[in-house]
Design a protein around this motif. Structure first.
Motif, PDB file in Angstrom:
ATOM      1  N   PHE A  69       0.963  -1.195   0.085  1.00 40.31           N
ATOM      2  CA  PHE A  69       0.030   0.106  -0.041  1.00 40.31           C
ATOM      3  C   PHE A  69       0.920   1.195   0.001  1.00 40.31           C
ATOM      4  O   PHE A  69       0.546   2.173  -0.802  1.00 40.31           O
ATOM      5  N   LEU A  70       1.769   1.433   0.714  1.00 42.77           N
ATOM      6  CA  LEU A  70       2.840   2.408   0.962  1.00 42.77           C
ATOM      7  C   LEU A  70       3.547   2.654  -0.340  1.00 42.77           C
ATOM      8  O   LEU A  70       3.949   3.750  -0.778  1.00 42.77           O
ATOM      9  N   ASN A  71       3.956   1.560  -1.115  1.00 39.19           N
ATOM     10  CA  ASN A  71       4.729   1.322  -2.197  1.00 39.19           C
ATOM     11  C   ASN A  71       3.885   2.086  -3.221  1.00 39.19           C
ATOM     12  O   ASN A  71       4.329   3.066  -4.101  1.00 39.19           O
ATOM     13  N   VAL A  72       2.570   1.559  -3.374  1.00 38.61           N
ATOM     14  CA  VAL A  72       1.664   2.246  -4.256  1.00 38.61           C
ATOM     15  C   VAL A  72       1.727   3.638  -4.076  1.00 38.61           C
ATOM     16  O   VAL A  72       1.553   4.531  -4.836  1.00 38.61           O
ATOM     17  N   LEU A  73       1.464   4.394  -2.876  1.00 40.33           N
ATOM     18  CA  LEU A  73       1.335   5.695  -2.395  1.00 40.33           C
ATOM     19  C   LEU A  73       2.765   6.521  -2.982  1.00 40.33           C
ATOM     20  O   LEU A  73       2.660   7.387  -3.626  1.00 40.33           O
ATOM     21  N   ASP A  74       3.917   5.902  -2.774  1.00 41.25           N
ATOM     22  CA  ASP A  74       4.859   6.477  -3.034  1.00 41.25           C
ATOM     23  C   ASP A  74       5.426   6.329  -4.689  1.00 41.25           C
ATOM     24  O   ASP A  74       5.612   7.654  -5.034  1.00 41.25           O
ATOM     25  N   SER A  75       4.702   5.282  -5.252  1.00 45.06           N
ATOM     26  CA  SER A  75       4.981   5.526  -6.743  1.00 45.06           C
ATOM     27  C   SER A  75       3.915   6.126  -7.321  1.00 45.06           C
ATOM     28  O   SER A  75       4.371   6.890  -8.208  1.00 45.06           O
ATOM     29  N   LEU A  76       2.601   6.478  -6.798  1.00 48.35           N
ATOM     30  CA  LEU A  76       1.809   7.497  -7.332  1.00 48.35           C
ATOM     31  C   LEU A  76       2.313   8.929  -7.070  1.00 48.35           C
ATOM     32  O   LEU A  76       2.114   9.869  -8.071  1.00 48.35           O
ATOM     33  N   GLY A  77       2.951   9.230  -6.096  1.00 46.06           N
ATOM     34  CA  GLY A  77       3.512  10.564  -5.683  1.00 46.06           C
ATOM     35  C   GLY A  77       4.830  10.578  -6.616  1.00 46.06           C
ATOM     36  O   GLY A  77       5.115  11.837  -7.232  1.00 46.06           O
ATOM     37  N   SER A  78       5.614   9.768  -7.065  1.00 48.28           N
ATOM     38  CA  SER A  78       6.699   9.867  -7.866  1.00 48.28           C
ATOM     39  C   SER A  78       6.129  10.102  -9.488  1.00 48.28           C
ATOM     40  O   SER A  78       6.533  10.877 -10.007  1.00 48.28           O
ATOM     41  N   ALA A  79       4.966   9.238  -9.790  1.00 47.37           N
ATOM     42  CA  ALA A  79       4.517   9.445 -11.193  1.00 47.37           C
ATOM     43  C   ALA A  79       3.819  10.913 -11.371  1.00 47.37           C
ATOM     44  O   ALA A  79       4.225  11.723 -12.251  1.00 47.37           O
ATOM     45  N   LEU A  80       3.220  11.582 -10.313  1.00 48.37           N
ATOM     46  CA  LEU A  80       2.744  12.808 -10.246  1.00 48.37           C
ATOM     47  C   LEU A  80       4.010  13.766 -10.166  1.00 48.37           C
ATOM     48  O   LEU A  80       3.648  14.944 -10.857  1.00 48.37           O
ATOM     49  N   GLY A  81       4.880  13.464  -9.505  1.00 50.31           N
ATOM     50  CA  GLY A  81       6.262  14.529  -9.819  1.00 50.31           C
ATOM     51  C   GLY A  81       6.829  14.395 -11.264  1.00 50.31           C
ATOM     52  O   GLY A  81       7.229  15.526 -11.745  1.00 50.31           O
ATOM     53  N   ARG A 103       5.241   1.984   8.074  1.00 54.08           N
ATOM     54  CA  ARG A 103       6.679   1.641   7.272  1.00 54.08           C
ATOM     55  C   ARG A 103       7.508   0.748   8.288  1.00 54.08           C
ATOM     56  O   ARG A 103       8.249  -0.422   7.841  1.00 54.08           O
ATOM     57  N   ASN A 104       7.648   1.010   9.569  1.00 49.53           N
ATOM     58  CA  ASN A 104       8.531   0.303  10.338  1.00 49.53           C
ATOM     59  C   ASN A 104       7.734  -1.177  10.830  1.00 49.53           C
ATOM     60  O   ASN A 104       8.608  -1.846  10.823  1.00 49.53           O
TER      61      ASN A 104
END
Length: 198
Positions: free
Chosen positions: A60-72, A130-131
């Protein structure tokens, strides 16, 4: 395509390689979102995630991070390409690309704010997730959850009060709750106390 070549030339050949590098680092978001959706279980009006498996929380967190990167990537592409668009309205002059990169057209306006809201920690403790692989919703984000949590705390206070009265009644200060599987809040009474109070 001409617009992309112009953009690459205007950035001394750094634009296309940087876009390629950024896109290569992203997972298959369509597949990841579909998999994430499959992990969700609908209960009444809330969507709950199975927190017993840390892997799902990390996905779930990986998808959020990836969406943030894609938007960047989309934002940096728009910043690089927007001076080259000019005022042309012909579709061949990068209008399709302009449409895809413009917030509110190809990308919903709320996309960046929504992803940032998840990753900022205002909805849940991101570091804890994350932890430890546990999603703990922030207080005030879900009225039903807050009401249920308050009710649970109230019941636990009542149970603690009952335990205190039993401790004084049985003159056994070490009485405690024992939780066994699906049978929580059983009282653990030492044998000596049991024999004495028969």
């Amino acid at each position: 395509l001409d617009l992309l070549v112009k953009a690459d030339e205007s950035t001394a050949g750094e634009f296309l390689p940087s876009i390629r590098k950024s896109m290569k680092s992203l997972p298959d978001l369509e597949r990841a979102l579909s998999k994430l959706h499959g992990c969700a279980v609908v209960v009444d009006t809330a969507v709950m995630f199975d927190n017993s498996q840390q892997r799902k929380v990390h996905e779930f967190l990986n998808v959020l991070d990836s969406l943030g990167s894609a938007l960047g990537v989309l934002q940096s592409s728009q910043n690089t390409l927007s001076p080259l668009w000019g005022h042309s309205t012909k579709l061949g002059d990068g209008q399709r690309l302009r449409w895809l990169l413009t917030a509110g057209l190809g990308v919903p306006k709320i996309a960046r704010n929504t992803v940032d809201r998840f990753l900022s920690g205002s909805l849940f403790d991101v570091q804890l997730a994350r932890n430890e692989g546990v999603v703990v919703p922030a207080h005030g984000e879900d009225a039903q959850l807050d009401a249920a949590s308050e009710r649970v705390e109230e019941i636990e206070r009542e149970l603690d009060s009952i335990l205190e009265s039993l401790r004084s009644e049985l003159k056994q200060p070490k009485l405690s709750w024992f939780h066994r599987g699906k049978e929580p809040y059983q009282i653990e009474i030492p044998n000596a106390c049991w024999e004495r109070n028969r």
